[in-house]
Design a protein around this motif. Structure first.
Motif, PDB file in Angstrom:
ATOM      1  N   ALA A 343      -5.140   3.967  11.778  1.00 45.75           N
ATOM      2  CA  ALA A 343      -4.706   5.185  12.462  1.00 45.75           C
ATOM      3  C   ALA A 343      -4.465   6.315  11.465  1.00 45.75           C
ATOM      4  O   ALA A 343      -4.746   7.491  11.762  1.00 45.75           O
ATOM      5  CB  ALA A 343      -3.433   4.904  13.260  1.00 45.75           C
ATOM      6  N   THR A 344      -3.954   5.977  10.272  1.00 46.36           N
ATOM      7  CA  THR A 344      -3.734   6.984   9.240  1.00 46.36           C
ATOM      8  C   THR A 344      -5.059   7.577   8.778  1.00 46.36           C
ATOM      9  O   THR A 344      -5.205   8.805   8.640  1.00 46.36           O
ATOM     10  CB  THR A 344      -2.982   6.370   8.053  1.00 46.36           C
ATOM     11  OG1 THR A 344      -1.754   5.811   8.510  1.00 46.36           O
ATOM     12  CG2 THR A 344      -2.715   7.408   6.981  1.00 46.36           C
ATOM     13  N   VAL A 348      -6.378  11.637   8.874  1.00 44.46           N
ATOM     14  CA  VAL A 348      -6.759  12.456   7.720  1.00 44.46           C
ATOM     15  C   VAL A 348      -8.224  12.865   7.799  1.00 44.46           C
ATOM     16  O   VAL A 348      -8.599  13.952   7.329  1.00 44.46           O
ATOM     17  CB  VAL A 348      -6.459  11.714   6.399  1.00 44.46           C
ATOM     18  CG1 VAL A 348      -4.976  11.432   6.274  1.00 44.46           C
ATOM     19  CG2 VAL A 348      -7.267  10.430   6.272  1.00 44.46           C
ATOM     20  N   ARG A 349      -9.074  12.035   8.368  1.00 39.18           N
ATOM     21  CA  ARG A 349     -10.484  12.405   8.491  1.00 39.18           C
ATOM     22  C   ARG A 349     -10.683  13.578   9.458  1.00 39.18           C
ATOM     23  O   ARG A 349     -11.662  14.316   9.354  1.00 39.18           O
ATOM     24  CB  ARG A 349     -11.297  11.200   8.960  1.00 39.18           C
ATOM     25  CG  ARG A 349     -11.519  10.143   7.882  1.00 39.18           C
ATOM     26  CD  ARG A 349     -12.600   9.161   8.287  1.00 39.18           C
ATOM     27  NE  ARG A 349     -12.863   8.194   7.236  1.00 39.18           N
ATOM     28  CZ  ARG A 349     -12.418   6.941   7.234  1.00 39.18           C
ATOM     29  NH1 ARG A 349     -11.674   6.520   8.259  1.00 39.18           N
ATOM     30  NH2 ARG A 349     -12.707   6.132   6.249  1.00 39.18           N
ATOM     31  N   GLU A 350      -9.752  13.734  10.378  1.00 38.35           N
ATOM     32  CA  GLU A 350      -9.869  14.828  11.335  1.00 38.35           C
ATOM     33  C   GLU A 350      -9.585  16.187  10.711  1.00 38.35           C
ATOM     34  O   GLU A 350     -10.032  17.213  11.234  1.00 38.35           O
ATOM     35  CB  GLU A 350      -8.911  14.587  12.507  1.00 38.35           C
ATOM     36  CG  GLU A 350      -9.317  13.409  13.396  1.00 38.35           C
ATOM     37  CD  GLU A 350      -8.278  13.117  14.457  1.00 38.35           C
ATOM     38  OE1 GLU A 350      -7.181  13.746  14.399  1.00 38.35           O
ATOM     39  OE2 GLU A 350      -8.527  12.269  15.330  1.00 38.35           O
ATOM     40  N   LEU A 362      -5.079   8.923  -1.855  1.00 37.34           N
ATOM     41  CA  LEU A 362      -5.818   9.778  -0.938  1.00 37.34           C
ATOM     42  C   LEU A 362      -6.194  11.070  -1.649  1.00 37.34           C
ATOM     43  O   LEU A 362      -5.329  11.863  -2.023  1.00 37.34           O
ATOM     44  CB  LEU A 362      -4.966  10.083   0.295  1.00 37.34           C
ATOM     45  CG  LEU A 362      -5.572  11.038   1.324  1.00 37.34           C
ATOM     46  CD1 LEU A 362      -6.854  10.453   1.904  1.00 37.34           C
ATOM     47  CD2 LEU A 362      -4.566  11.355   2.425  1.00 37.34           C
ATOM     48  N   ASP A 363      -7.508  11.292  -1.840  1.00 34.13           N
ATOM     49  CA  ASP A 363      -8.021  12.495  -2.485  1.00 34.13           C
ATOM     50  C   ASP A 363      -8.417  13.490  -1.395  1.00 34.13           C
ATOM     51  O   ASP A 363      -9.374  13.251  -0.651  1.00 34.13           O
ATOM     52  CB  ASP A 363      -9.213  12.129  -3.367  1.00 34.13           C
ATOM     53  CG  ASP A 363      -9.877  13.336  -3.997  1.00 34.13           C
ATOM     54  OD1 ASP A 363      -9.255  14.416  -4.013  1.00 34.13           O
ATOM     55  OD2 ASP A 363     -11.015  13.193  -4.479  1.00 34.13           O
ATOM     56  N   ALA A 376      -1.679  15.629   6.333  1.00 33.50           N
ATOM     57  CA  ALA A 376      -1.987  14.473   5.483  1.00 33.50           C
ATOM     58  C   ALA A 376      -0.714  13.839   4.944  1.00 33.50           C
ATOM     59  O   ALA A 376      -0.584  12.601   4.890  1.00 33.50           O
ATOM     60  CB  ALA A 376      -2.903  14.907   4.340  1.00 33.50           C
ATOM     61  N   VAL A 377       0.249  14.667   4.540  1.00 30.93           N
ATOM     62  CA  VAL A 377       1.518  14.142   4.018  1.00 30.93           C
ATOM     63  C   VAL A 377       2.259  13.364   5.095  1.00 30.93           C
ATOM     64  O   VAL A 377       2.752  12.248   4.860  1.00 30.93           O
ATOM     65  CB  VAL A 377       2.386  15.300   3.482  1.00 30.93           C
ATOM     66  CG1 VAL A 377       3.811  14.829   3.231  1.00 30.93           C
ATOM     67  CG2 VAL A 377       1.786  15.853   2.199  1.00 30.93           C
ATOM     68  N   LYS A 378       2.350  13.924   6.280  1.00 27.92           N
ATOM     69  CA  LYS A 378       3.056  13.233   7.369  1.00 27.92           C
ATOM     70  C   LYS A 378       2.346  11.944   7.765  1.00 27.92           C
ATOM     71  O   LYS A 378       2.991  10.930   8.090  1.00 27.92           O
ATOM     72  CB  LYS A 378       3.170  14.161   8.582  1.00 27.92           C
ATOM     73  CG  LYS A 378       4.097  13.632   9.678  1.00 27.92           C
ATOM     74  CD  LYS A 378       4.257  14.640  10.794  1.00 27.92           C
ATOM     75  CE  LYS A 378       5.325  14.172  11.788  1.00 27.92           C
ATOM     76  NZ  LYS A 378       5.163  12.792  12.245  1.00 27.92           N
ATOM     77  N   ALA A 379       1.019  11.957   7.730  1.00 27.90           N
ATOM     78  CA  ALA A 379       0.270  10.740   8.072  1.00 27.90           C
ATOM     79  C   ALA A 379       0.578   9.621   7.081  1.00 27.90           C
ATOM     80  O   ALA A 379       0.740   8.452   7.468  1.00 27.90           O
ATOM     81  CB  ALA A 379      -1.226  11.049   8.092  1.00 27.90           C
ATOM     82  N   LEU A 380       0.654   9.957   5.785  1.00 24.71           N
ATOM     83  CA  LEU A 380       0.995   8.940   4.791  1.00 24.71           C
ATOM     84  C   LEU A 380       2.408   8.404   4.996  1.00 24.71           C
ATOM     85  O   LEU A 380       2.653   7.193   4.910  1.00 24.71           O
ATOM     86  CB  LEU A 380       0.859   9.521   3.378  1.00 24.71           C
ATOM     87  CG  LEU A 380      -0.561   9.755   2.863  1.00 24.71           C
ATOM     88  CD1 LEU A 380      -0.519  10.429   1.493  1.00 24.71           C
ATOM     89  CD2 LEU A 380      -1.334   8.440   2.771  1.00 24.71           C
ATOM     90  N   LEU A 381       3.361   9.291   5.258  1.00 24.98           N
ATOM     91  CA  LEU A 381       4.743   8.850   5.444  1.00 24.98           C
ATOM     92  C   LEU A 381       4.911   8.026   6.715  1.00 24.98           C
ATOM     93  O   LEU A 381       5.757   7.119   6.768  1.00 24.98           O
ATOM     94  CB  LEU A 381       5.672  10.067   5.482  1.00 24.98           C
ATOM     95  CG  LEU A 381       5.933  10.737   4.132  1.00 24.98           C
ATOM     96  CD1 LEU A 381       6.655  12.065   4.319  1.00 24.98           C
ATOM     97  CD2 LEU A 381       6.743   9.819   3.223  1.00 24.98           C
ATOM     98  N   ASP A 382       4.133   8.305   7.730  1.00 24.92           N
ATOM     99  CA  ASP A 382       4.237   7.554   8.990  1.00 24.92           C
ATOM    100  C   ASP A 382       3.479   6.232   8.948  1.00 24.92           C
ATOM    101  O   ASP A 382       3.633   5.412   9.867  1.00 24.92           O
ATOM    102  CB  ASP A 382       3.699   8.399  10.149  1.00 24.92           C
ATOM    103  CG  ASP A 382       4.583   9.601  10.453  1.00 24.92           C
ATOM    104  OD1 ASP A 382       5.747   9.593  10.006  1.00 24.92           O
ATOM    105  OD2 ASP A 382       4.099  10.550  11.101  1.00 24.92           O
ATOM    106  N   ASP A 383       2.689   6.014   7.914  1.00 24.91           N
ATOM    107  CA  ASP A 383       1.908   4.774   7.824  1.00 24.91           C
ATOM    108  C   ASP A 383       2.850   3.584   7.653  1.00 24.91           C
ATOM    109  O   ASP A 383       3.697   3.562   6.754  1.00 24.91           O
ATOM    110  CB  ASP A 383       0.946   4.856   6.632  1.00 24.91           C
ATOM    111  CG  ASP A 383      -0.091   3.754   6.661  1.00 24.91           C
ATOM    112  OD1 ASP A 383       0.301   2.571   6.719  1.00 24.91           O
ATOM    113  OD2 ASP A 383      -1.290   4.069   6.619  1.00 24.91           O
ATOM    114  N   PRO A 384       2.733   2.543   8.495  1.00 24.84           N
ATOM    115  CA  PRO A 384       3.644   1.385   8.384  1.00 24.84           C
ATOM    116  C   PRO A 384       3.441   0.568   7.110  1.00 24.84           C
ATOM    117  O   PRO A 384       4.333  -0.200   6.727  1.00 24.84           O
ATOM    118  CB  PRO A 384       3.298   0.555   9.630  1.00 24.84           C
ATOM    119  CG  PRO A 384       1.904   0.967   9.994  1.00 24.84           C
ATOM    120  CD  PRO A 384       1.786   2.403   9.617  1.00 24.84           C
TER     121      PRO A 384
END
Length: 647
Positions: A343-344, A348-350, A362-363, A376-384
């Motif tokens: 899901a993360t 980020v691809r979107e 993540l580059d 992108a930052v929020k997606a990383l922090l929300d990743d379980p």
């Protein structure tokens, strides 16, 4: 009346750190002297307790009377600050013990660190018998930012008041503590105590650790020590701190021989094995660091985020090269870089360019848009799968830092942000955005990766289940001697502990194919002593003669006996004995070299070899026996037309 129990422990530390009355022993009227500096500090920090002066001056100092001896002090003063030279310390300690003084701060050097262990031991014994808790000698002082007390021999300064949830530094080096204190002030870290313990003739790091574990104002404890004098008490204090949720960061000198020598000349410390100390204190709940940078970086992480994660970081950058370098670092340091959740990756691809190769790290590539950064930052922090966030990014304008702050705003996970560019000065607007950020900020990615490695490792250590060890001895334990123990005895110890080991017994009989008993030392042809099979730690491994050196010795013995039998048989038949020359003989023929000189081949001998050894179907044993009788097997090989089977 005070006794030895009053000279140690948290209560003794409390009398030292929070005195209600104080005496300056050794004060002089000279401006800038250590006694004058202490008096100035007390006035600057508005010390509310009684102040007593002891010195040789017959006149008042700062309007206060000067006592001529510590014996004139009132009973039960909490703290005596010694501004005396080393020669006057012992007598002053004896007088303070007689007057029931609670603690003493001794600045003077010239004791165990210069080889005078006897005088230091005498001071320790006198103080302990009188219930006097000694800090020092050979120390620089103490800072108490909880109660507003500053007692340093070099300069006066106003202390802070009421600091909470801060870090306390305890160490045997006043100079190193000065670095940590300035570094903490520069980072804006709350600082509760800075305590220089010096030679630790009385109160030790263990006593201060016990006090700080119960201190509500202290959240992190940082210790620099050169010797742990009561290891079991120290480990017990570490376990108490871990149970109380207070991290301990420990740095100890003495990994190498030169460092141990330097520590002994610094504080008179006798340092034990570093690897053993590290293993035990980490098991008890502390984190061991190797450098001042690691100390400060890890302390800042623990102060800002006291609960370390068990999972590795999610890393965000804008450089493919940094992705490769970070993976190399992680492999070498043992840093876990978790795989990102599906899901993360979808999120980020979107928002990131389609040509990116996305993972962890993540580059975001050079083609990122500022609006994509907070997503992108929020997606990383929300990743379980991610335990914390690490950003290593070039910050050319303030909008980048502001975007990161927006993405980090709602997550409780630990966060670290690095602005690449080393010492390149950041513009004021970027500095303002960094100061408003919830992340720990740095200019060095390498330093922060090392700190994150220690930080997450500590989190996993806290999460592991703790099983209390049983100190009771095992039944059936063998009697141990001094020094290194042999292998067979070590196996008995493991068996007694319930650990399965291969079956075996100590060899103590004459073994087949050997002409000596396989136990104890023996002497070879040159008079040198050699160990026998079954002797020492390697006996079990060499018990079977079919392996290694045992096999070679057995083969050599059989060859000598067979050669002797053949020589006797040839003599009985009237033939000349035909034996293999020894190594020494071959070396003499070759002029000192191991390979013999080449000689003309004996045609008759060559013919006999060809007749007996050339057939492919000849018995292998017959070929071997004939080869053993050849005077020079290398000469046979050099003869044309002969097979290598002769050898």
């Amino acid at each position: 009346m005070r006794g030895p129990h009053d000279a140690r422990g948290p209560k003794a530390v409390a009398r030292f750190l929070r005195p209600r009355s104080l005496a300056i022993v050794g004060i002089s009227a000279r401006a800038g002297s250590a006694g004058q500096v202490i008096l100035q500090s007390l006035k600057l920090n508005n010390f509310k307790g009684d102040i007593h002066l002891v010195g040789r001056s017959s006149e008042t100092i700062d309007g206060r009377p000067v006592l001529q001896s510590p014996d004139e002090l009132p009973e039960g003063v909490d703290l005596a600050v010694f501004t005396l030279p080393a020669a006057g310390v012992r007598a002053a300690v004896e007088a303070c013990a007689r007057r029931g003084v609670g603690s003493a701060l001794i600045f003077a050097a010239g004791f165990a660190e210069v080889g005078d262990q006897a005088t230091q031991d005498a001071v320790t014994a006198t103080a302990r018998a009188g219930g006097l808790a000694v800090v020092g000698p050979n120390c620089l002082g103490v800072t108490n930012n909880v109660d507003g007390i500053w007692l340093h021999m070099l300069y006066a300064r106003e202390a802070q008041h009421g600091v909470e949830r801060g870090v306390a530094f305890v160490g045997q080096s006043g100079g190193l503590l000065g670095h940590f204190q300035r570094a903490a002030d520069g980072r804006g870290l709350p600082l509760t105590y800075v305590i220089s313990t010096g030679n630790e003739a009385g109160l030790e790091s263990t006593d201060f650790l016990e006090f700080l574990t119960d201190d509500r104002s202290t959240g992190v404890i940082a210790i620099y020590c050169e010797q742990i004098r009561r290891p079991q008490d120290f480990l017990a204090a570490c376990r108490r701190a871990r149970a109380a949720g207070k991290p301990i960061v420990l740095m100890q000198a003495g990994r190498g021989a030169k460092a141990r020598k330097a520590a002994q000349s610094h504080t008179g410390a006798l340092i034990g094995d570093f690897a053993t100390i590290r293993t035990q204190v980490e098991d008890a709940g502390a984190v061991v660091v190797h450098s001042m940078d690691e100390m400060m970086d890890l302390v800042e992480l623990l102060v800002r985020y006291p609960v370390p994660p068990t999972k590795g970081p999610g890393i965000l950058t804008a450089s493919g090269a940094y992705v490769a370098l970070t993976n190399d670092f992680a492999d070498e340091a043992g840093l876990e870089l978790p795989a990102l959740d599906a899901a993360t990756l979808k999120k980020v691809r979107e928002v990131l360019p389609a040509y990116g190769n996305y993972g962890n790290p993540l580059d975001v590539t050079a083609g990122f848009s500022p609006d994509a950064l907070p997503i992108a930052v929020k997606a990383l922090l929300d990743d379980p799968n991610v335990g914390m966030l690490f950003i290593s990014f070039p910050m050319s304008y303030a909008g980048v830092a502001v975007a990161f702050n927006k993405g980090m705003a709602d997550s409780p996970k630990p966060k670290v942000m690095v602005a690449l560019g080393d010492t390149w000065p950041l513009p004021p607007d970027i500095v303002q955005a960094v100061n408003e950020s919830p992340a720990v900020f740095s200019r060095s990615s390498d330093r922060m990766l090392r700190a994150i490695t220690l930080y997450t490792r500590y989190g996993r250590s806290l999460a592991r289940a703790r099983v209390p060890a049983n100190p009771a001895p095992f039944a059936g334990m063998p009697r141990l001697g001094k020094g290194t123990q042999p292998e067979w005895l070590s196996k008995k110890i493991l068996s007694a502990a319930g650990i399965r080991v291969p079956d075996g017994e100590r060899a103590a009989r004459r073994l087949p194919g050997r002409d000596h008993v396989a136990q104890g030392p023996r002497t070879d042809d040159r008079g040198q002593t050699r160990s026998r099979v079954g002797d020492g730690a390697t006996g079990g491994a060499r018990r079977h003669l079919g392996r290694g050196a045992g096999r070679r010795r057995a083969s050599a013995g059989r060859c000598r006996r067979n050669a002797d039998r053949r020589g006797a048989a040839q003599a009985a038949r009237g033939e000349a004995a035909h034996r293999i020359p020894g190594r020494a003989a071959r070396r003499r023929r070759s002029g000192g070299e191991g390979r013999p000189r080449s000689r003309p081949a004996d045609a008759d001998h060559a013919r006999r070899c060809r007749d007996r050894c050339q057939p492919a179907d000849g018995p292998r044993q017959e070929r071997w026996r004939h080869g053993a009788r050849c005077a020079n097997r290398r000469r046979v090989k050099e003869t044309r037309g002969l097979s290598d089977r002769c050898l």
